[in-house]
Enzyme design. Sequence first.
Site, PDB file in Angstrom:
ATOM      1  N   LEU E  77      17.048 -53.877  55.365  1.00 51.37           N
ATOM      2  CA  LEU E  77      17.610 -53.548  54.052  1.00 51.37           C
ATOM      3  C   LEU E  77      18.800 -54.452  53.778  1.00 51.37           C
ATOM      4  CD1 LEU E  77      17.982 -49.638  54.156  1.00 51.37           C
ATOM      5  CD2 LEU E  77      15.923 -50.986  53.658  1.00 51.37           C
ATOM      6  N   CYS E  78      18.916 -54.929  52.558  1.00 53.82           N
ATOM      7  CA  CYS E  78      20.120 -55.667  52.144  1.00 53.82           C
ATOM      8  C   CYS E  78      21.304 -54.705  52.181  1.00 53.82           C
ATOM      9  CB  CYS E  78      19.940 -56.206  50.728  1.00 53.82           C
ATOM     10  SG  CYS E  78      21.466 -56.860  50.039  1.00 53.82           S
ATOM     11  N   VAL E  79      22.342 -55.079  52.904  1.00 55.82           N
ATOM     12  CA  VAL E  79      23.459 -54.148  53.111  1.00 55.82           C
ATOM     13  C   VAL E  79      24.137 -53.752  51.804  1.00 55.82           C
ATOM     14  CG1 VAL E  79      25.029 -56.051  53.695  1.00 55.82           C
ATOM     15  CG2 VAL E  79      25.620 -53.713  54.366  1.00 55.82           C
ATOM     16  N   ALA E  82      21.814 -51.549  49.647  1.00 57.99           N
ATOM     17  CA  ALA E  82      21.673 -50.218  50.240  1.00 57.99           C
ATOM     18  C   ALA E  82      22.932 -49.372  50.001  1.00 57.99           C
ATOM     19  CB  ALA E  82      21.372 -50.330  51.725  1.00 57.99           C
TER      20      ALA E  82
END
Lengths: 120, 120, 100, 100, 129, 129
Positions: E77-79, E82
């Site tokens: 997941l893209c931090v 997210a």
Amino acid sequence: MSDQPLLYVFQSAPYSNAHGPEGLDAVLIGSAFEQSMSLLFLHDGVFQLRAGQDISASDLKRHSKTFRALQDLGVEHFYVHDQALLARGLTPEQLMVDVELLDAAAVATLLQQQHRVMTF
Amino acid sequence: MSDQPLLYVFQSAPYSNAHGPEGLDAVLIGSAFEQSMSLLFLHDGVFQLRAGQDISASDLKRHSKTFRALQDLGVEHFYVHDQALLARGLTPEQLMVDVELLDAAAVATLLQQQHRVMTF
Amino acid sequence: MSCLHTLSRSWHESIWLYEQLAFASPGDAVLLTRDAVLATESPITLASFLAKCEAQGVSVYVLAEDLKLRGVDNKYQNCHAVDYGGFVDLVIQHDKQIAW
Amino acid sequence: MSCLHTLSRSWHESIWLYEQLAFASPGDAVLLTRDAVLATESPITLASFLAKCEAQGVSVYVLAEDLKLRGVDNKYQNCHAVDYGGFVDLVIQHDKQIAW
Amino acid sequence: MKINILINGGLYSSQSAYSAWQFAHAAISAGHEITQVFFHQDAAGHGNRLATVMSDEFDAVEMWSRLSVKHAVPLVLCVSAAERRGVMSQEQAAEWGREGDNLHSSFAVQGLGALLEATLAADRMVTFA
Amino acid sequence: MKINILINGGLYSSQSAYSAWQFAHAAISAGHEITQVFFHQDAAGHGNRLATVMSDEFDAVEMWSRLSVKHAVPLVLCVSAAERRGVMSQEQAAEWGREGDNLHSSFAVQGLGALLEATLAADRMVTFA
């Protein structure tokens, strides 16, 4: 309570997004209230009613078949914009329910008569 | 590593959705890699570069102004599809950065030359 | 039972915005919001739509905050800019709103 | 450096799909997925697009699973149905994919 | 060939991740390797272990998790995507002073640099917008 | 007048809830009452208390919460929309056997019947699609 007719408008095609199933959720709940309810299909929304949708090979469960059950649940009318159907190469016989075709002027009149219009 | 040119395409207008700021996140990260990077603006994406966006009266912070900083971060080209600009009543002078106008054939050639194309 | 039609999609991308007028009745109003305001920058895109609205007795408004945010100049005098207070007034003045 | 262009929006609603062909080069391929498959039910909507693709040396495919899901009949012989295995092959055969 | 996948469409409300999931299975069946699946923008919602659908609906979070476990496919997941949408590990929540956490154990949270590294290392990249 | 609001657009990725928030403030300033704000479809993500944006970005969850507290406006998430997208109270999570919870305390979770009741009771309904 006086009758406050509600209209649910489906304007996008099934599967690509969740407007179909989540709109149907709203229609199903509406049947518990004693208001007259109708459905109107505009633009790509007419594909919600396309017969022959085959989810057997997929892992999806979507609610299109629920449309057929709605007539028993107090939904009075399935209206379809005639031009929307025509422009997409579809005929009323290819839809999974019996519908009433409306031209644009009749759609305008229908919208005027409603108490509330919910779009999906 | 051989040069693998990357192209970031912006095709929708700012504010209505998050493609602009989240696309910019990707461009900013790209500057840490030693690849040549270019940006291409198609369709309503040209509005990302519209000068005069005024967020002062709003509670939004959006990243459009970041576009101006990108030239210092290794972004080599800002390409804009000429017809997209014209069709929207905009001129290059109304954009916040200097851009290179491309016709459709030049866009096709540009796409051919890329290693990867990311669309936002 | 007059109606406020709010439009939020881009006229440059959505074919069916132009059809939408056929669903309006005299006394209705149209409010352009979000990406629908972008078209007011082009002196051509909305011209025939606005002329038809005038002929049909449908007034057209555009949300000023959404113009400002996007840096867009509204080039149409018959497309009236309103702020959120004006948006509220439009909602009150019409029996219902439809969000297309 | 050939390219696979995947289209997923509806041709009935998005003006710019028709412009998109101008960005393709000979040897490229177009794959219709999701709402972009809906247009294959109409014998008119895609006719000129497909003719132009053929003239430009761009082949056009449609994802069979997305047709089946929607109950849509593909009326175009020059728009070839492929399953996900065919989608994978198209990705391998072209240097890059662009998701429009 | 080595293929990395980028997904942008949201949980439940978009078909894009479902298409990507079918594509990934087909690619693996054909002998290719999926080196990474990156969930950007609204797709970051796929790492939320609280997401719950009816038993006859497609359980996207669970199905991605199974694919990952069975075929050793990293799910990332893209931090920032997210965090903006409220998907957080215990460590992230602690860092931001938020109470609770909801990251599914099959998903990792990384920056967009991880996507770019995977993209430059793979033979092909496929985006499901 | 009594106005109820329906929002469909997602957290962070759509302007629709931001427009609704501005509209609600303007309506209250003009002396109207917002009887309910209902978050359906992707908008259900607005009840996720883990959502975290940079300090200079619009913190939608927090701003809705403040509006609700200051003007006594009920914020209601559609229960099915919220569960599908992983927004759950402690009770819901327990019921589904999920570990953790993330519902913001300013939001209630109810069925679509609550929307219909509010709609039939209000003088006007405004939808932000």
